[in-house]
Design an enzyme around this catalytic site. Sequence first.
Site, PDB file in Angstrom:
ATOM      1  N   SER A 270       0.776  -1.243   0.000  1.00 33.78           N
ATOM      2  CA  SER A 270       0.000   0.000   0.000  1.00 33.78           C
ATOM      3  C   SER A 270       0.805   1.291   0.000  1.00 33.78           C
ATOM      4  O   SER A 270       0.261   2.355  -0.278  1.00 33.78           O
ATOM      5  CB  SER A 270      -0.950   0.006   1.198  1.00 33.78           C
ATOM      6  OG  SER A 270      -0.243  -0.224   2.397  1.00 33.78           O
TER       7      SER A 270
ATOM      8  N   ASP B 183      -3.710  -8.245   9.092  1.00 38.53           N
ATOM      9  CA  ASP B 183      -2.370  -8.492   9.618  1.00 38.53           C
ATOM     10  C   ASP B 183      -1.691  -9.602   8.823  1.00 38.53           C
ATOM     11  O   ASP B 183      -2.014 -10.779   8.978  1.00 38.53           O
ATOM     12  CB  ASP B 183      -2.485  -8.877  11.099  1.00 38.53           C
ATOM     13  CG  ASP B 183      -1.138  -9.159  11.736  1.00 38.53           C
ATOM     14  OD1 ASP B 183      -0.099  -8.987  11.067  1.00 38.53           O
ATOM     15  OD2 ASP B 183      -1.125  -9.554  12.924  1.00 38.53           O
ATOM     16  N   ALA B 184      -0.724  -9.202   7.991  1.00 37.46           N
ATOM     17  CA  ALA B 184      -0.046 -10.167   7.116  1.00 37.46           C
ATOM     18  C   ALA B 184       0.760 -11.202   7.895  1.00 37.46           C
ATOM     19  O   ALA B 184       1.136 -12.240   7.350  1.00 37.46           O
ATOM     20  CB  ALA B 184       0.866  -9.435   6.130  1.00 37.46           C
TER      21      ALA B 184
ATOM     22  N   ALA C   6       6.619  -3.355   6.609  1.00 34.40           N
ATOM     23  CA  ALA C   6       7.387  -2.395   7.419  1.00 34.40           C
ATOM     24  C   ALA C   6       6.643  -2.113   8.721  1.00 34.40           C
ATOM     25  O   ALA C   6       6.343  -0.977   9.037  1.00 34.40           O
ATOM     26  CB  ALA C   6       7.615  -1.105   6.646  1.00 34.40           C
TER      27      ALA C   6
ATOM     28  N   TYR D 137      22.125   1.952  12.502  1.00 32.77           N
ATOM     29  CA  TYR D 137      21.311   1.223  11.531  1.00 32.77           C
ATOM     30  C   TYR D 137      21.913  -0.148  11.228  1.00 32.77           C
ATOM     31  O   TYR D 137      21.530  -1.149  11.824  1.00 32.77           O
ATOM     32  CB  TYR D 137      21.100   2.043  10.251  1.00 32.77           C
ATOM     33  CG  TYR D 137      19.982   1.474   9.414  1.00 32.77           C
ATOM     34  CD1 TYR D 137      18.668   1.880   9.607  1.00 32.77           C
ATOM     35  CD2 TYR D 137      20.216   0.480   8.471  1.00 32.77           C
ATOM     36  CE1 TYR D 137      17.622   1.328   8.879  1.00 32.77           C
ATOM     37  CE2 TYR D 137      19.185  -0.088   7.742  1.00 32.77           C
ATOM     38  CZ  TYR D 137      17.892   0.334   7.947  1.00 32.77           C
ATOM     39  OH  TYR D 137      16.862  -0.230   7.240  1.00 32.77           O
TER      40      TYR D 137
END
Length: 396
Positions: free
Chosen positions: A49, A110-111, A139, A234
């Site tokens: 999306s 909810d994937a 994500a 990161y």
Amino acid sequence: MIIEPRMRGFICLTAHPEGCEQSVKNQIEYIKSKGAIDGAKKVLVIGASTGFGLASRITSAFGSNASTIGVFFEKPPSEGKTASPGWYNSAAFEKLAHESGLYAKSINGDAFSNEIKKQTLDLIKSDLGQVDLVIYSLASPVRMNPKTGVLHRSVLKPIGSTFTNKTVDFHSGIVSNISIEPCNEEDIENTVAVMGGEDWSMWIEDLKEANLLAPGAKTVAYSYIGPSLTEAVYRKGTIGRAKDHLEATAFSITDSLKSIGGTAYVSVNKALVTQASSAIPVIPLYISLLYKIMKEEGIHEGCIEQIQRLYQNRLYSGTDIPTDEKGRIRVDDWEMRADVQEKVAKLWEQATTETLPGIGDLEGYRKDFHNLFGFGFEGVNYEADTNEMVGVPSIV
């Protein structure tokens, strides 16, 4: 209602349906302008999306004339309250895909859950038979493991020692120092559980077991490496451990797909303004400086340009897919050019609240951030009354 941006930190609480549609239209026009891609014809996009996932769905549909199923978890609108931008993006995509005679259906939920996996598998079975490309572009900061019932929350922390460096509040333009305390072992485990490769592997295993992967099917997950400037927080921090796990998972998935000639890849993409990246200290300042340089060099790309290049020049170029020494596809190659990174490092030393407007592209950052929520597009009358109650046509 008249919809205006309402900010809270690195989140915008509103989204503009017509602006989101304009964003999707712009991306579709870009893909059409680049010509046809001889790519997959039946595509599942998990995390479809926004950002790279949305760009992947658009590129598949309008570049390769593909049938697409998109899975996402977005908030629908209610009277007087806008939907999340991903909802409006998906509504616009489906509308425009259907107008072009393309198959497009979506599943909102909810994937990570078994229920949404089963619903998706049932839809593929009934409508498409099999898929030949699976894009994994989730994500989420939180994941409920469907096997254990444990809720995991990811964290953005360095490993071993406190991280201190510059950052910028991209709303105010104020450059300041920020310190982030190091993680513990549980933080690492939770972040890997959310952002690593376990769920990707579960999806592919379920698809394979149900015979829903076509011979030679590909699956691609997205990752990021970034420069030495950000690596302590990161790539060498908790998120980096998760990315390491994701990248290792590509090899185990490829092994599991040998029987059908399938392959799994991780594509390392460029730093871009997303809802997720805006929340990471240091990254907005780095992106502001990077944008300035890449735009001057004529090599700046957004999500749609990145994914078009990934499809056209890597995944479906007709030759062997080029990878680095760790088996990763690199479309961050322009960002990580030595001359680009050298210039960023020099500007980083100079960056202050006073100097940033001249040496960086903070305005470009802000524009891209507003664009994420459908604001700031030419051709949209933001002073007009707008219907917030937009539905996704083929939501299952």
